[in-house]
Design an enzyme around this catalytic site. Structure first.
Site, PDB file in Angstrom:
ATOM      1  CE  LYS A  56      -0.949  -4.090 -10.723  1.00 18.54           C
ATOM      2  NZ  LYS A  56      -2.429  -4.084 -10.704  1.00 18.54           N
TER       3      LYS A  56
HETATM    4  O1  G3P Z   1      -5.067  -0.919 -12.821  1.00 19.60           O
HETATM    5  C1  G3P Z   1      -5.409  -0.107 -11.466  1.00 19.60           C
HETATM    6  C2  G3P Z   1      -6.829  -0.209 -11.100  1.00 19.60           C
HETATM    7  O2  G3P Z   1      -7.504  -1.040 -10.669  1.00 19.60           O
HETATM    8  C3  G3P Z   1      -7.098   0.993 -10.310  1.00 19.60           C
HETATM    9  O3  G3P Z   1      -8.255   1.590 -10.802  1.00 19.60           O
HETATM   10  O4  G3P Z   1     -10.346   2.642 -10.570  1.00 19.60           O
HETATM   11  O5  G3P Z   1      -9.431   1.708  -8.432  1.00 19.60           O
HETATM   12  O6  G3P Z   1      -8.480   3.624  -9.639  1.00 19.60           O
HETATM   13  P1  G3P Z   1      -9.008   2.270  -9.809  1.00 19.60           P
END
Ligand code: G3P
Length: 217
Positions: free
Chosen positions: A83
């Site tokens: 990534k």
């Molecule tokens: O897949 C990316 C994710 O981990 C981010 O999620 O909820 O931190 O925006 P969030």
């Protein structure tokens, strides 16, 4: 739509994996921190459990650093997807690493133009962050739809990996638009099974069944 699980919690992945719900896993530095585990150790455990791609994120900010870290992470297992962030350096790293036949997930995508660049750089996956766009009063789903249209217009093979999913409605909408993959926390995937009418209907069936006095076993 393929389901990836967005977590570094091994037990939660195992539970979903038993039901065949796990087509892959995504992690990031915040999820590794949350797990309290060593990145290589926990990523190896996940890779051994899951057949599909397991994303492990680089943390260097320059292309050479990302490439070196990506190569190191790829040694963990054959199903590692490296990534990298959607920066100019990340695009350079993507081009080099995919040129070495490695899977690359370009993350932190917030615009259709960024997604177009990632596809041009040969990304295996593009990760548009739905929830974080919603957080700033934009519509994350519009971005998924725009990327779907652009990739289909030109036949790009980069898979759209809808990320930063926070709700079951995000899952429905991503599937309707045609995201190739959605990565969601385990709790969101489990919540997809819930419906109040299912609970109500089951209660009624169980009461009526009890009234019959019968047993199946
Ligand atoms: O897949 C990316 C994710 O981990 C981010 O999620 O909820 O931190 O925006 P969030």
């Amino acid at each position: 739509m393929k389901f990836f699980v967005d977590t570094a919690e091994v037990e939660a992945i195992a539970e979903l994996n038993e039901l065949g719900m796990v087509d892959g896993v995504t992690t990031n530095p915040s999820l590794i921190m949350k797990s309290g585990r060593d990145i290589k150790e926990v990523t190896k455990e996940i890779c051994d459990m899951v057949d599909g791609p397991v994303s492990a994120e680089t943390v260097a900010t320059d292309a050479d650093g990302m490439i070196a870290e990506g190569r190191e992470l790829a040694k963990i297992a054959d199903n590692i997807a490296i990534k990298v962030p959607l920066t100019w350096a990340g695009l350079k790293a993507c081009k080099v690493l995919t040129g070495e036949d490695r899977m690359v997930n370009v993350t932190l995508c917030f615009s259709a133009n960024q997604a177009l660049l990632a596809a041009k750089a040969g990304a295996s996956f593009i990760s548009p962050f739905i929830g974080r766009l919603d957080d700033v009063n934009l519509d994350g789903m519009d971005l998924i739809a725009d990327i779907r249209a652009i990739y289909d217009n030109y036949g790009f093979g980069t898979e759209i990996l809808a990320a930063s999913i926070r709700s079951v409605n995000h899952m429905t909408e991503a599937a309707k638009i045609g995201a190739d993959i959605a990565t969601a926390p385990p709790g969101v995937i489990k919540k997809m099974a819930e419906h109040p009418l299912t609970d109500k209907g089951l209660d009624a069936f169980l009461k009526d069944w009890a009234a019959t006095g019968q047993r199946i076993l």
